[in-house]
Design an enzyme around this catalytic site. Sequence first.
Site, PDB file in Angstrom:
ATOM      1  N   HIS A  61      -0.812  10.429  -2.513  1.00  0.00           N
ATOM      2  CA  HIS A  61      -2.154  10.087  -2.043  1.00  0.00           C
ATOM      3  C   HIS A  61      -3.052  11.304  -1.888  1.00  0.00           C
ATOM      4  O   HIS A  61      -4.165  11.344  -2.402  1.00  0.00           O
ATOM      5  CB  HIS A  61      -2.085   9.341  -0.710  1.00  0.00           C
ATOM      6  CG  HIS A  61      -3.434   9.041  -0.148  1.00  0.00           C
ATOM      7  ND1 HIS A  61      -4.079   9.909   0.731  1.00  0.00           N
ATOM      8  CD2 HIS A  61      -4.278   8.008  -0.345  1.00  0.00           C
ATOM      9  CE1 HIS A  61      -5.262   9.403   1.031  1.00  0.00           C
ATOM     10  NE2 HIS A  61      -5.415   8.250   0.401  1.00  0.00           N
ATOM     11  N   HIS A  65       0.832  -1.205   0.000  1.00  0.00           N
ATOM     12  CA  HIS A  65       0.000   0.000   0.000  1.00  0.00           C
ATOM     13  C   HIS A  65       0.865   1.254   0.000  1.00  0.00           C
ATOM     14  O   HIS A  65       1.563   1.539   0.971  1.00  0.00           O
ATOM     15  CB  HIS A  65      -0.878  -0.040   1.250  1.00  0.00           C
ATOM     16  CG  HIS A  65      -1.838   1.089   1.368  1.00  0.00           C
ATOM     17  ND1 HIS A  65      -1.846   1.946   2.448  1.00  0.00           N
ATOM     18  CD2 HIS A  65      -2.845   1.499   0.562  1.00  0.00           C
ATOM     19  CE1 HIS A  65      -2.821   2.829   2.305  1.00  0.00           C
ATOM     20  NE2 HIS A  65      -3.437   2.581   1.171  1.00  0.00           N
ATOM     21  N   GLU A  89      -4.615   3.714  -8.332  1.00  0.00           N
ATOM     22  CA  GLU A  89      -5.841   4.393  -7.935  1.00  0.00           C
ATOM     23  C   GLU A  89      -5.852   5.789  -8.543  1.00  0.00           C
ATOM     24  O   GLU A  89      -4.968   6.605  -8.262  1.00  0.00           O
ATOM     25  CB  GLU A  89      -5.964   4.487  -6.414  1.00  0.00           C
ATOM     26  CG  GLU A  89      -7.235   5.225  -6.001  1.00  0.00           C
ATOM     27  CD  GLU A  89      -7.378   5.454  -4.507  1.00  0.00           C
ATOM     28  OE1 GLU A  89      -8.202   6.313  -4.126  1.00  0.00           O
ATOM     29  OE2 GLU A  89      -6.667   4.791  -3.725  1.00  0.00           O
ATOM     30  N   GLU A 110       0.317  -0.873  -4.765  1.00  0.00           N
ATOM     31  CA  GLU A 110      -0.838   0.016  -4.876  1.00  0.00           C
ATOM     32  C   GLU A 110      -0.343   1.437  -4.691  1.00  0.00           C
ATOM     33  O   GLU A 110       0.453   1.724  -3.793  1.00  0.00           O
ATOM     34  CB  GLU A 110      -1.868  -0.328  -3.790  1.00  0.00           C
ATOM     35  CG  GLU A 110      -3.160   0.490  -3.865  1.00  0.00           C
ATOM     36  CD  GLU A 110      -3.117   1.831  -3.164  1.00  0.00           C
ATOM     37  OE1 GLU A 110      -4.032   2.649  -3.392  1.00  0.00           O
ATOM     38  OE2 GLU A 110      -2.160   2.090  -2.393  1.00  0.00           O
ATOM     39  N   ASP A 126      -1.262   5.953  -5.914  1.00  0.00           N
ATOM     40  CA  ASP A 126      -2.277   6.950  -6.228  1.00  0.00           C
ATOM     41  C   ASP A 126      -1.774   7.891  -7.315  1.00  0.00           C
ATOM     42  O   ASP A 126      -0.675   8.446  -7.199  1.00  0.00           O
ATOM     43  CB  ASP A 126      -2.596   7.777  -4.974  1.00  0.00           C
ATOM     44  CG  ASP A 126      -2.882   6.898  -3.762  1.00  0.00           C
ATOM     45  OD1 ASP A 126      -4.027   6.457  -3.628  1.00  0.00           O
ATOM     46  OD2 ASP A 126      -1.939   6.640  -2.977  1.00  0.00           O
TER      47      ASP A 126
END
Length: 244
Positions: A51, A9, A111, A36, A38
Amino acid sequence: MDKTLNFAHRGFSGEYPENTMIAFLKACDNGCDGIETDVQFTKDHVAVLCHDETLNRTTTGTGYIKDYTFKELYNLDAGIKFNNKFKNEKIPTLEQLLQLSKDKGIMLNLELKNTEIPYDGLEEHVINLVYKYNMQNKVILSSFNHYSMIKVKNIDSSIKTGLLYEADLYEPQEYCLKVGADCVHPQYFSVLKEDIVKKLKKNNLSINTYTVNNEDHMKRLISLNIDIIITNHPNILNKLLSKI
């Protein structure tokens, strides 16, 4: 998927500054199957990895990413607020991570951070970069903005999409199929229930859950055959998975 996969993450964010190249590299060193992260746009439309929509929490900058050019962002420090020893870490570009992922043979969950700020053209730009690095079969695009995920499918139906959500959705498999997504990306508490997992699996939907940092929760999700566990601690999850 045959086994539960380990996604880091924002990189190995438990021990390194989130969404930096060192966090991504250390995640690879600690056995992650994927990362993962952003994706947002700078003022001059460079896809960068951060993020928050604002810079205040993780960097030496202030204000919105969208108001900075990439050159201006590159002058900021993205590591020192985590720990002084990470001074001079930078906000990376998506291209940097795509190249690393290609070299390391890992997957990516990108994301799109387009809920608060509807970055115009972000979907198409990201898809084009994914193809540039021939990563189209190793990437999932996800967002809390489900309209964006429909847009991705309209641009290229072969790109995998995942629907991020926090609530306990009623019959999530029906909603996911309606939206045309390939995966659900729920907050993990909502898929600790075996009946929900069975319904999703029966409809060939992948379950990729965030953000799981407790070992007992990891074990429970592994026992439920969750497809991807997203964690700040890929080293801990790697040890659990290696015992299976």
